[in-house]
Design a protein around this motif. Structure first.
Motif, short mmCIF file in Angstrom:
data_model
loop_
_atom_site.label_atom_id
_atom_site.label_comp_id
_atom_site.label_asym_id
_atom_site.label_seq_id
_atom_site.Cartn_x
_atom_site.Cartn_y
_atom_site.Cartn_z
N ARG A 7 36.02 -20.04 24.76
CA ARG A 7 35.25 -21.13 24.17
C ARG A 7 33.77 -21.07 24.58
O ARG A 7 32.86 -21.30 23.76
CB ARG A 7 35.89 -22.48 24.59
CG ARG A 7 37.22 -22.77 23.86
CD ARG A 7 37.62 -24.23 24.06
NE ARG A 7 37.81 -24.56 25.45
CZ ARG A 7 38.98 -24.45 26.08
NH1 ARG A 7 40.04 -24.01 25.43
NH2 ARG A 7 39.10 -24.83 27.34
N GLU A 8 33.54 -20.78 25.84
CA GLU A 8 32.14 -20.66 26.31
C GLU A 8 31.43 -19.50 25.61
O GLU A 8 30.24 -19.58 25.28
CB GLU A 8 32.10 -20.47 27.82
CG GLU A 8 32.53 -21.72 28.58
CD GLU A 8 32.50 -21.50 30.09
OE1 GLU A 8 32.07 -20.35 30.50
OE2 GLU A 8 32.81 -22.42 30.87
N GLU A 10 32.05 -18.31 22.56
CA GLU A 10 31.75 -18.68 21.18
C GLU A 10 30.57 -19.66 21.12
O GLU A 10 29.71 -19.58 20.23
CB GLU A 10 33.01 -19.32 20.55
CG GLU A 10 34.18 -18.33 20.35
CD GLU A 10 33.81 -17.23 19.37
OE1 GLU A 10 32.97 -17.47 18.47
OE2 GLU A 10 34.34 -16.10 19.52
#
Length: 292
Positions: A7-8, A10
């Motif tokens: 997530r980080e 992206e």
């Protein structure tokens, strides 16, 4: 892989895509220019331009300051050499070798040998004109010649000699002056504080009475001229000083030459000259006739 890291990752991509950036394009490498040919070098340089290197830059025209610098160094060397007792003449090559100036150009060397050294008042050329030596103010070599020069100045009333001129002319000057200190008088000139040398004439030494010295020093005549001094002496009944000193020559008047007077004939009535002669003849004739 950890889903939090994904997530980080992206989120970082999205922020990077949203930030505007300017890209610098690299210029393509240009090929190096070819070296200039001999023909192009000849066109760039004038045909008569001299080559500038370490041996010829001093010979360029317009370097008068450099020329006189070389001449000043030579004169200083010749003076020091004379003061050390070396008075034999040297050639221009020997002088340049002694002063470490062999790298000068040929034009400067010719100027020194043909013009500069011949016209310099501190340099004397030999009769052949190729050798040079120092020219002092006075021709003195030792203590005897110095004392002879001082005696001549004293007898002829020429005054003293500057210590600077003696130091320049006399080799080993300090030693000679120390040995002759009893025969020389040193006087400091008040104008420029220079020392003057005089001959110490011992025959002129005599003792003066102290009372006479006091009277002499008490008489001040600095603010009096010759006319006031004569007037004062005349009032005191002293006339012996009238025959001394400079006498004013009184110009004699020229007598006018005696010219004989010449009587000029009258210029008037010249047209009646014949009539006057006839009138005079008739008058004489009438005077000679007795009346009846």
């Amino acid at each position: 892989m950890d889903p939090a890291l994904l997530r980080e990752r992206e989120a970082f991509k999205k922020r990077a895509m949203a930030t505007p950036t300017v890209e610098k394009k690299s210029k393509p490498d240009r090929p190096a220019p070819p070296p200039p040919s001999d023909d192009s070098r000849r066109k760039m340089r004038p045909p008569n331009a001299p080559k500038l290197d370490a041996t010829t830059y001093k010979t360029m025209s317009g370097s008068s300051q450099y020329r006189f610098g070389v001449l000043a160094k030579i004169v200083k060397f010749m003076r020091t050499r004379h003061q050390d007792g070396d008075d034999h003449p040297l050639t221009i090559d020997e002088i340049l070798d002694e002063t470490n100036q062999l790298d000068i150009g040929q034009s400067v060397k010719n100027w020194l040998a043909s013009e500069a050294l011949h016209n310099n008042p501190k340099v004397e050329a030999s009769p052949c004109g190729t050798k040079f030596s120092f020219k002092p103010v006075y021709k003195i070599k030792d203590g005897k010649t110095l004392m002879r020069l001082l005696k001549q100045h004293d007898l002829k009333g020429l005054g003293g000699i500057l210590l600077d001129d003696v130091q320049e002319s006399l080799p080993h000057c300090e030693k000679v002056l120390k040995n002759r200190s009893a025969e020389i008088l040193f006087v400091i000139r008040p104008i420029d504080k220079k020392k003057i040398l005089f001959y110490n004439d011992r025959t002129a030494n005599f003792s003066v009475d102290d009372e006479f010295q006091k009277l002499w020093r008490s008489a001040t005549v600095d603010a009096m001229d010759d006319a006031k001094i004569d007037e004062y002496l005349e009032k005191q009944g002293i006339r012996s000083m009238q025959d001394h000193g400079l006498k004013k020559a009184i110009p004699k008047r020229k007598k006018a030459a005696n010219k004989k007077r010449q009587f000029k004939k009258p210029r008037d009535n010249e047209h009646l000259a014949d009539v006057l002669e006839v009138y005079e003849d008739n008058t004489l004739t009438l005077k000679g006739v007795n009346p009846t």
